[in-house]
Design an enzyme around this catalytic site. Structure first.
Site, short mmCIF file in Angstrom:
data_model
loop_
_atom_site.label_atom_id
_atom_site.label_comp_id
_atom_site.label_asym_id
_atom_site.label_seq_id
_atom_site.Cartn_x
_atom_site.Cartn_y
_atom_site.Cartn_z
N HIS A 209 -29.32 7.41 -26.75
CA HIS A 209 -27.89 7.08 -26.83
C HIS A 209 -27.59 5.59 -26.67
CE1 HIS A 209 -27.04 11.22 -27.30
NE2 HIS A 209 -27.07 11.57 -26.04
N HIS A 284 -19.65 12.47 -27.40
CA HIS A 284 -20.52 13.34 -26.59
C HIS A 284 -19.68 14.23 -25.65
CE1 HIS A 284 -24.06 14.62 -24.35
NE2 HIS A 284 -24.83 13.91 -25.15
N GLU A 419 -22.52 17.44 -31.40
CA GLU A 419 -22.50 16.01 -31.71
C GLU A 419 -22.79 15.80 -33.19
OE1 GLU A 419 -25.24 14.18 -28.73
OE2 GLU A 419 -25.12 16.20 -27.88
#
Length: 454
Positions: A209, A284, A419
Site C-alpha cells: 500500500h 481501503h 478494493e
C-alpha cells in the site's frame, strides 16, 4: 463575511451608488446564464468558497466598497438605505436558491497529528439524511450512515473517533486511500526504463500500500468541497514529491468523493506525473452492513463478477497465473455467505479471503463488480468500477485490539474490504494490465459504492 472581501472590480474606489447597483444588476442578469459555473465551480460550501462564481462576484462587489456604508435603492420595492453586507447576504441567499447551490458540506476540525498538522473533517448529507464523513488525513472515508430496512440509521464503515486512533498501529488502513501503489510489490523492487528502484518494505519482504512512512494513507491531503449535477462532495489533492517512498516522479493525485441522492458514493481518481512511475490507487474501506462494530461479516452474502483470480505465493505475491474460480472457495459468481467456505482457506496464504479477482469487465468502462447482502439489516452494497481487478479481504488479521468509533472493538472477520484496483505486483508482471503512468498522460479510475435496502 470578512473573508469574502476580495478585489473583484478595479473601479471599486470612488464608484457611485448607481454604478454599484448597475453592476449588481448586470451580475444578477447573468446568474442563470452562468448557473453552470456555479454548479461546476467551487462556490459549493460557505465554509470554504473560492472566488469564481457570480454569487461571489456580487458579494465581493458589494463588500468591496469600504468608503461607503450604505446604498439607497428605489423603485424595486425597497425603501431607505441598507448596508452593503446586508444586501450581499440577501443576494447570496437568493442566488443559492436560484442556482440550486446549498452548503451541504460542513467542514470542521478533527484534531492534530502527532507532529502538529491539522486534520479536517468534511461531512456530507444528502436529501435522504444519508451522511458521509471524510478526513483530510489519508483522504479517508471515516463514516457512512445509512438506513436499514426499518429506517434505522447505522454507520457501516470502520474508523476511529480521533486522530490518535488513525495514527496507531491498530489502524488497518481503515477507509484510507492506499497508494501510490496499492497492494503489494514483490521484495520492494521494480525496474522501469532500465533503472531499478528500491522501496521501503513494510509487509514481510514486500512493499504494501505505498510504503512505510509517507504512503497516501498517512499524509494530509488538501480538501475542497464542491457541488455538481450529481450531488455534493469533496475533492482531495496531494502532490507526492519525486522519490517519496522510493517512487520516481512528482505525482499530483486527485481523489473526488461525491454523495448522490441515490445513496451512491462516487470515488473518482486522477493523477499526472513528470516522470514515468507506477500507480495503483484505491480506497481501503472496511464494511459491516449490520453496522461497524457488529461481531461478524461471515453471515453476509457476496457475489463477485469474476470468472478468474490471481493465485499467490506464501507472501501473497501473484505467481503470474490467471486461474479459474470454478471449483474453488473463490467462486462467488453466485451469492454465497462469506462464512460458508472460508475455513477451507484458513491454512492457505492470507489465512482466509485476501485475493485479487480478475473482473469479467476488462473494458475500462463502469460495470458491476460485486454485491454484498446482509439479511439482518436488509442492506445491500453494490460496487461498480472501471478497474480490471477487485481485492476481496474478509478481515483475517482483525483481532479486537483496534477500538473503533464509540468504543467498539473490531473483531476477527467483522469487516470486509472490496478494493477496486489493478492486480498486485503489476509493475513486475508484464502479463498483467500495466500500472505505468508517463508524462503527458493522465491516470483515471472511477468506482461507485451504493448502499440500498431490500
Amino acid at each position: 463575511m470578512e473573508r469574502w472581501r476580495h478585489v473583484m472590480c478595479a473601479e471599486r474606489d470612488g464608484a457611485s451608488a448607481p454604478s454599484v447597483i448597475a453592476q449588481v444588476s448586470q451580475k444578477l442578469a447573468c446568474v442563470r446564464a452562468e448557473s453552470g459555473a456555479l454548479e461546476n465551480g467551487r462556490l459549493e460550501s460557505t465554509t470554504q468558497p473560492s472566488w469564481g462564481g457570480p454569487a461571489v462576484q456580487i458579494a465581493n462587489l458589494l463588500l468591496g466598497y469600504p468608503k461607503m456604508n450604505s446604498v439607497g435603492i428605489r423603485g424595486v420595492g425597497v425603501c431607505g438605505a441598507i448596508s452593503y453586507r446586508s444586501l450581499a447576504g440577501a443576494l447570496l441567499c437568493c442566488l443559492a436558491l436560484v442556482s440550486g447551490v446549498s452548503a451541504e458540506v460542513k467542514v470542521s476540525d478533527f484534531g492534530k497529528t502527532a507532529d502538529g498538522k491539522e486534520v479536517k473533517a468534511f461531512t456530507i448529507t444528502n436529501s435522504k439524511g444519508v451522511k458521509v464523513k471524510l478526513l483530510s488525513r489519508g483522504a479517508t472515508l471515516a463514516e457512512w450512515h445509512v438506513p436499514d430496512k426499518n429506517g434505522k440509521m447505522d454507520d457501516v464503515v470502520f474508523g476511529f473517533d480521533n486522530v490518535a486512533g488513525y495514527e496507531s498501529k491498530d489502524n488497518g488502513y481503515f477507509g484510507a486511500i492506499a497508494g501510490r501503489v496499492a497492494n503489494r510489490i514483490a521484495k520492494g523492487k521494480f525496474k522501469l526504463d532500465g533503472k531499478e528502484y528500491t522501496l521501503a518494505t513494510n509487509d514481510g519482504p514486500n512493499t504494501l500500500h505505498g510504503g512505510a512512512k509517507r504512503s497516501f494513507d498517512k499524509v494530509i491531503w488538501d480538501g475542497r468541497p464542491f457541488k455538481n449535477s450529481h450531488g455534493e462532495g469533496v475533492e482531495f489533492t496531494y502532490v507526492s514529491p519525486d522519490g517519496e517512498e522510493g517512487f520516481p516522479g512528482k505525482l499530483t493525485c486527485h481523489v473526488k468523493y461525491t454523495l448522490t441522492d441515490k445513496d451512491e458514493l462516487h470515488i473518482d481518481y486522477d493523477a499526472t506525473t513528470d516522470k514515468a512511475t507506477p500507480i495503483n490507487v484505491t480506497n481501503h474501506a472496511y464494511f459491516n452492513l449490520s453496522g461497524a462494530g457488529s461481531p461478524t461479516i461471515l453471515d453476509h452474502e457476496l457475489m463477485i463478477a469474476a470468472d478468474h483470480y490471481t493465485p499467490v505465493d506464501e507472501t501473497l505475491i501473484p505467481t503470474g497465473e490467471i486461474a479459474p474460480v470454478e471449483g474453488t472457495p473463490l467462486d462467488f459468481r453466485k451469492f454465497h455467505k462469506i462464512g460458508e467456505r472460508v475455513k477451507e482457506l484458513d491454512d492457505k496464504p492470507g489465512k482466509g479471503y485476501d485475493h485479487n479477482f480478475v473482473l469479467n469487465n476488462q473494458s475500462g468502462k463502469m460495470e458491476l463488480a460485486a454485491k454484498v447482502k446482509d439479511e439482518k439489516s436488509g442492506r445491500v452494497l453494490t460496487v461498480s468500477t472501471t478497474e480490471p481487478g477487485l481485492q476481496f479481504y474478509c478481515g483475517n488479521f482483525l483481532n479486537g485490539k483496534a477500538i473503533g468509533k464509540s468504543g467498539k472493538p473490531y473483531e476477527y472477520r467483522s469487516g470486509l474490504c472490496l478494493e477496486t484496483q489493478h492486480y498486485p505486483d503489476s509493475v513486475n508482471q508484464l502479463k498483467f494490465p500495466s500500472t505505468i503512468l508517463r508524462p503527458g498522460h493522465t491516470y483515471k479510475h472511477s468506482t461507485v459504492f451504493q448502499i440500498t435496502t431490500e
